[in-house]
Motif scaffolding. Structure first.
Motif, PDB file in Angstrom:
ATOM      1  N   CYS A  84     -46.089  29.889   1.711  1.00 24.57           N
ATOM      2  CA  CYS A  84     -46.353  30.523   0.488  1.00 24.57           C
ATOM      3  C   CYS A  84     -45.496  31.915   0.162  1.00 24.57           C
ATOM      4  O   CYS A  84     -44.604  32.415  -0.626  1.00 24.57           O
ATOM      5  N   VAL A  85     -45.958  32.806   1.191  1.00 25.70           N
ATOM      6  CA  VAL A  85     -45.440  34.087   1.048  1.00 25.70           C
ATOM      7  C   VAL A  85     -43.978  34.059   1.773  1.00 25.70           C
ATOM      8  O   VAL A  85     -43.535  34.357   0.939  1.00 25.70           O
ATOM      9  N   GLU A  86     -44.393  33.334   1.973  1.00 21.38           N
ATOM     10  CA  GLU A  86     -42.396  33.080   3.095  1.00 21.38           C
ATOM     11  C   GLU A  86     -41.461  32.179   1.764  1.00 21.38           C
ATOM     12  O   GLU A  86     -40.474  32.855   1.454  1.00 21.38           O
ATOM     13  N   ALA A  87     -41.756  31.140   0.881  1.00 17.07           N
ATOM     14  CA  ALA A  87     -41.090  30.578   0.351  1.00 17.07           C
ATOM     15  C   ALA A  87     -40.617  31.333  -1.224  1.00 17.07           C
ATOM     16  O   ALA A  87     -39.880  31.570  -1.882  1.00 17.07           O
ATOM     17  N   SER A  88     -42.466  32.529  -1.392  1.00 21.44           N
ATOM     18  CA  SER A  88     -41.844  33.458  -2.136  1.00 21.44           C
ATOM     19  C   SER A  88     -40.604  34.569  -2.140  1.00 21.44           C
ATOM     20  O   SER A  88     -40.532  35.056  -3.141  1.00 21.44           O
ATOM     21  N   GLU A  89     -40.803  34.919  -0.540  1.00 26.35           N
ATOM     22  CA  GLU A  89     -40.242  35.710  -0.508  1.00 26.35           C
ATOM     23  C   GLU A  89     -38.700  35.018  -1.075  1.00 26.35           C
ATOM     24  O   GLU A  89     -37.446  36.165  -1.394  1.00 26.35           O
ATOM     25  N   SER A  90     -38.584  34.163  -0.579  1.00 25.62           N
ATOM     26  CA  SER A  90     -36.865  33.467  -1.081  1.00 25.62           C
ATOM     27  C   SER A  90     -36.365  33.002  -1.947  1.00 25.62           C
ATOM     28  O   SER A  90     -35.407  33.772  -2.440  1.00 25.62           O
ATOM     29  N   TYR A  91     -37.996  32.814  -3.540  1.00 28.14           N
ATOM     30  CA  TYR A  91     -37.292  33.235  -3.920  1.00 28.14           C
ATOM     31  C   TYR A  91     -37.197  34.422  -4.605  1.00 28.14           C
ATOM     32  O   TYR A  91     -36.102  34.288  -5.327  1.00 28.14           O
ATOM     33  N   HIS A  92     -37.618  35.503  -4.819  1.00 24.34           N
ATOM     34  CA  HIS A  92     -36.818  36.613  -5.093  1.00 24.34           C
ATOM     35  C   HIS A  92     -35.858  37.229  -4.803  1.00 24.34           C
ATOM     36  O   HIS A  92     -34.974  37.754  -5.218  1.00 24.34           O
ATOM     37  N   LYS A  93     -35.670  36.751  -3.260  1.00 25.26           N
ATOM     38  CA  LYS A  93     -34.212  36.577  -2.795  1.00 25.26           C
ATOM     39  C   LYS A  93     -33.237  36.030  -3.669  1.00 25.26           C
ATOM     40  O   LYS A  93     -32.099  36.663  -3.885  1.00 25.26           O
ATOM     41  N   ALA A  94     -33.533  34.508  -3.706  1.00 27.80           N
ATOM     42  CA  ALA A  94     -32.456  34.337  -4.364  1.00 27.80           C
ATOM     43  C   ALA A  94     -32.464  34.874  -6.374  1.00 27.80           C
ATOM     44  O   ALA A  94     -31.712  34.416  -6.850  1.00 27.80           O
ATOM     45  N   ALA A  95     -33.507  35.025  -6.546  1.00 24.90           N
ATOM     46  CA  ALA A  95     -33.709  35.115  -8.440  1.00 24.90           C
ATOM     47  C   ALA A  95     -33.159  36.523  -8.443  1.00 24.90           C
ATOM     48  O   ALA A  95     -32.115  37.480  -9.369  1.00 24.90           O
ATOM     49  N   GLY A  96     -32.852  37.516  -6.843  1.00 20.63           N
ATOM     50  CA  GLY A  96     -31.954  38.824  -7.258  1.00 20.63           C
ATOM     51  C   GLY A  96     -30.817  38.881  -7.081  1.00 20.63           C
ATOM     52  O   GLY A  96     -30.685  39.378  -7.645  1.00 20.63           O
ATOM     53  N   GLU A  97     -30.154  38.074  -6.453  1.00 23.09           N
ATOM     54  CA  GLU A  97     -28.675  37.916  -5.970  1.00 23.09           C
ATOM     55  C   GLU A  97     -27.979  36.732  -7.382  1.00 23.09           C
ATOM     56  O   GLU A  97     -27.287  37.965  -7.725  1.00 23.09           O
ATOM     57  N   TYR A  98     -28.939  36.107  -8.057  1.00 23.46           N
ATOM     58  CA  TYR A  98     -28.688  35.922  -9.740  1.00 23.46           C
ATOM     59  C   TYR A  98     -28.290  37.120 -10.250  1.00 23.46           C
ATOM     60  O   TYR A  98     -27.483  36.949 -11.370  1.00 23.46           O
ATOM     61  N   SER A  99     -29.705  37.471 -10.370  1.00 31.12           N
ATOM     62  CA  SER A  99     -29.511  38.637 -11.741  1.00 31.12           C
ATOM     63  C   SER A  99     -28.117  40.051 -11.095  1.00 31.12           C
ATOM     64  O   SER A  99     -26.783  40.286 -12.035  1.00 31.12           O
ATOM     65  N   LYS A 100     -28.353  39.942  -9.994  1.00 29.86           N
ATOM     66  CA  LYS A 100     -27.013  40.752  -9.333  1.00 29.86           C
ATOM     67  C   LYS A 100     -25.558  39.800 -10.144  1.00 29.86           C
ATOM     68  O   LYS A 100     -24.482  40.912 -10.680  1.00 29.86           O
ATOM     69  N   LEU A 101     -25.700  38.966 -10.062  1.00 25.52           N
ATOM     70  CA  LEU A 101     -24.251  38.197 -10.422  1.00 25.52           C
ATOM     71  C   LEU A 101     -23.976  38.268 -11.853  1.00 25.52           C
ATOM     72  O   LEU A 101     -23.238  38.613 -12.629  1.00 25.52           O
ATOM     73  N   VAL A 102     -25.042  37.942 -12.613  1.00 25.15           N
ATOM     74  CA  VAL A 102     -25.449  37.708 -14.017  1.00 25.15           C
ATOM     75  C   VAL A 102     -24.908  39.830 -14.255  1.00 25.15           C
ATOM     76  O   VAL A 102     -24.053  39.585 -15.603  1.00 25.15           O
ATOM     77  N   ASP A 103     -25.450  40.442 -13.794  1.00 23.12           N
ATOM     78  CA  ASP A 103     -25.347  41.665 -14.389  1.00 23.12           C
ATOM     79  C   ASP A 103     -24.060  42.742 -14.048  1.00 23.12           C
ATOM     80  O   ASP A 103     -23.175  43.514 -14.371  1.00 23.12           O
ATOM     81  N   GLY A 104     -23.353  41.901 -13.366  1.00 24.23           N
ATOM     82  CA  GLY A 104     -21.764  41.970 -12.596  1.00 24.23           C
ATOM     83  C   GLY A 104     -20.611  41.356 -13.142  1.00 24.23           C
ATOM     84  O   GLY A 104     -20.248  41.567 -13.778  1.00 24.23           O
ATOM     85  N   ASP A 105     -19.961  40.707 -12.312  1.00 30.93           N
ATOM     86  CA  ASP A 105     -19.206  39.607 -12.101  1.00 30.93           C
ATOM     87  C   ASP A 105     -18.850  39.426 -13.621  1.00 30.93           C
ATOM     88  O   ASP A 105     -18.393  39.147 -14.523  1.00 30.93           O
ATOM     89  N   ALA A 106     -20.614  38.464 -14.247  1.00 30.68           N
ATOM     90  CA  ALA A 106     -20.115  37.819 -14.656  1.00 30.68           C
ATOM     91  C   ALA A 106     -20.487  38.104 -16.312  1.00 30.68           C
ATOM     92  O   ALA A 106     -19.714  38.090 -16.846  1.00 30.68           O
ATOM     93  N   ALA A 107     -21.052  39.670 -15.829  1.00 33.51           N
ATOM     94  CA  ALA A 107     -21.099  40.973 -17.451  1.00 33.51           C
ATOM     95  C   ALA A 107     -19.382  41.414 -18.112  1.00 33.51           C
ATOM     96  O   ALA A 107     -19.387  40.566 -18.635  1.00 33.51           O
ATOM     97  N   ALA A 108     -18.344  40.799 -16.597  1.00 32.69           N
ATOM     98  CA  ALA A 108     -17.743  41.701 -16.639  1.00 32.69           C
ATOM     99  C   ALA A 108     -16.815  40.356 -17.047  1.00 32.69           C
ATOM    100  O   ALA A 108     -15.163  40.757 -18.196  1.00 32.69           O
ATOM    101  N   ALA A 109     -16.836  39.027 -16.786  1.00 31.34           N
ATOM    102  CA  ALA A 109     -15.949  38.257 -16.927  1.00 31.34           C
ATOM    103  C   ALA A 109     -16.137  37.563 -18.632  1.00 31.34           C
ATOM    104  O   ALA A 109     -15.934  36.810 -19.080  1.00 31.34           O
ATOM    105  N   SER A 110     -17.469  37.522 -18.849  1.00 29.31           N
ATOM    106  CA  SER A 110     -17.836  37.527 -20.465  1.00 29.31           C
ATOM    107  C   SER A 110     -17.119  38.512 -21.334  1.00 29.31           C
ATOM    108  O   SER A 110     -17.058  37.913 -23.017  1.00 29.31           O
ATOM    109  N   LYS A 111     -16.690  39.657 -20.673  1.00 31.39           N
ATOM    110  CA  LYS A 111     -15.545  40.569 -21.765  1.00 31.39           C
ATOM    111  C   LYS A 111     -13.771  40.136 -22.330  1.00 31.39           C
ATOM    112  O   LYS A 111     -13.742  40.539 -23.310  1.00 31.39           O
ATOM    113  N   VAL A 112     -14.213  39.016 -21.672  1.00 31.30           N
ATOM    114  CA  VAL A 112     -12.513  38.531 -21.175  1.00 31.30           C
ATOM    115  C   VAL A 112     -12.328  37.510 -22.977  1.00 31.30           C
ATOM    116  O   VAL A 112     -13.829  36.316 -22.831  1.00 31.30           O
ATOM    117  N   ALA A 113     -11.391  37.469 -23.649  1.00 25.75           N
ATOM    118  CA  ALA A 113     -11.801  37.009 -24.773  1.00 25.75           C
ATOM    119  C   ALA A 113     -10.302  36.113 -24.591  1.00 25.75           C
ATOM    120  O   ALA A 113     -10.019  35.560 -23.705  1.00 25.75           O
TER     121      ALA A 113
END
Length: 313
Positions: free
Chosen positions: A73-102
């Motif tokens: 369960c602990v190992e699954a939780s670590e994988s979960y947090h890693k995946a969630a962190g990568e997703y958040s980084k994408l949302v706040d980074g490249d996706a945020a920049a692309a969302s400003k394109v009209a």
């Protein structure tokens, strides 16, 4: 398990010692042998001890299985947090920049809409890896793995949406640059700027295209300004030349002009003289009195009685 095994071995060793020390049965010489009885008693004691050791062993085994479930369960939780962190980084980074394109900045406006939809996705709730037994840990681990899979799936689709927007923006950038290159032919002050733009278009480098496009536009503006200045100067020179020619013509006309001589009219009168017969005195007078035409006497209406009297000879 190792501790229980060691305990059992120790008990068996004690039983062996008891049997070895027990007297043997009567061998016909009056001596009784008690060894079989002692061995039976020792065997019962060992079985009891082995039964107790089996309980301890089972408890140890179940504890081990619980620890394994908790670790999974602990190992699954670590994988979960890693995946969630990568997703958040994408949302706040490249996706945020692309969302400003009209929509007007891309070749296909649908890519902008698709990205907006991806960013509306609701993230799963965080699951704590806490349980009371093995089954509980296994259930939590399964749910955590499911949520981690959600992040992996949506991170991939979000990356594709971001890429689609960026590719569409680049396509429009290249298209606009190609149009600028065509329209600027013969309209730039420095032809090298168009060569630079052409190279950037071939490389499909958005940053280079932007820089080269600015230079071309600046060069076009400079040429337009220079052409307007030249035209203004030419018009001023033409106007000055026309004014000079007009002044020269006026001066020549003045020199050639003259004042016409004024004419005057003085009427002359002629008349004869006659002498009076008989020695009388004579006098001369005009044979007629002209009607004035502007020579001192007005019209006939202005003439007095003397004027109208007949002339006496």
């Amino acid at each position: 398990m190792d501790e229980n095994t060691n305990t059992t071995d120790a008990l068996l060793g004690v039983a062996d010692a008891v049997v070895m020390d027990a007297p043997t049965p009567d061998d016909g010489n009056g001596t009784r042998n008690r060894r079989p009885v002692v061995v039976a008693v020792a065997s019962v004691a060992i079985l009891a001890l082995l039964a107790g050791g089996g309980y301890l062993g089972w408890k140890t085994y179940t504890g081990h299985r619980l620890a394994e479930a908790r670790q999974a369960c602990v190992e699954a939780s670590e994988s979960y947090h890693k995946a969630a962190g990568e997703y958040s980084k994408l949302v706040d980074g490249d996706a945020a920049a692309a969302s400003k394109v009209a929509a007007g900045q891309v070749a296909d406006a649908k890519t902008v809409d698709a990205l907006a939809e991806e960013l509306k996705a609701t993230e799963p709730k965080t699951v704590a890896c806490v349980a009371d037994d093995k089954a509980g840990y296994e259930a939590q681990a399964a749910l955590i793995e499911k949520h981690a899979g959600w992040y992996g799936k949506h991170a991939k689709s979000l990356e594709n949406a971001v890429k689609a927007v960026n590719d569409s923006k680049l396509a429009k950038t290249v298209s606009d640059a190609e149009r600028l290159l065509k329209d600027s032919d013969g309209k730039v002050q420095d032809a090298k700027t168009r060569d630079e733009l052409s190279k950037a278009i071939k490389a499909k480098d958005a940053d280079a295209i932007a820089a080269a496009s600015k230079k071309v536009n600046d060069s076009m503006a400079a040429k337009t300004k220079a052409d307007e200045e030249a035209q203004r100067k030419a018009e001023e020179e033409a106007a000055a030349q026309a004014a000079a020619e007009a002044a020269a013509a006026a001066q020549a006309q003045t020199q050639q002009s003259y004042s016409a001589p004024q004419q005057s009219y003085t009427p002359s009168y002629s008349g004869g003289t006659s002498g009076s017969t008989g020695g009388g005195s004579g006098s001369s007078a005009p044979d007629f009195v002209p009607v004035s035409k502007g020579f001192g006497v007005g019209s006939a209406d202005d003439c007095d009685a003397a004027c109208r009297a007949p002339i006496q000879h």
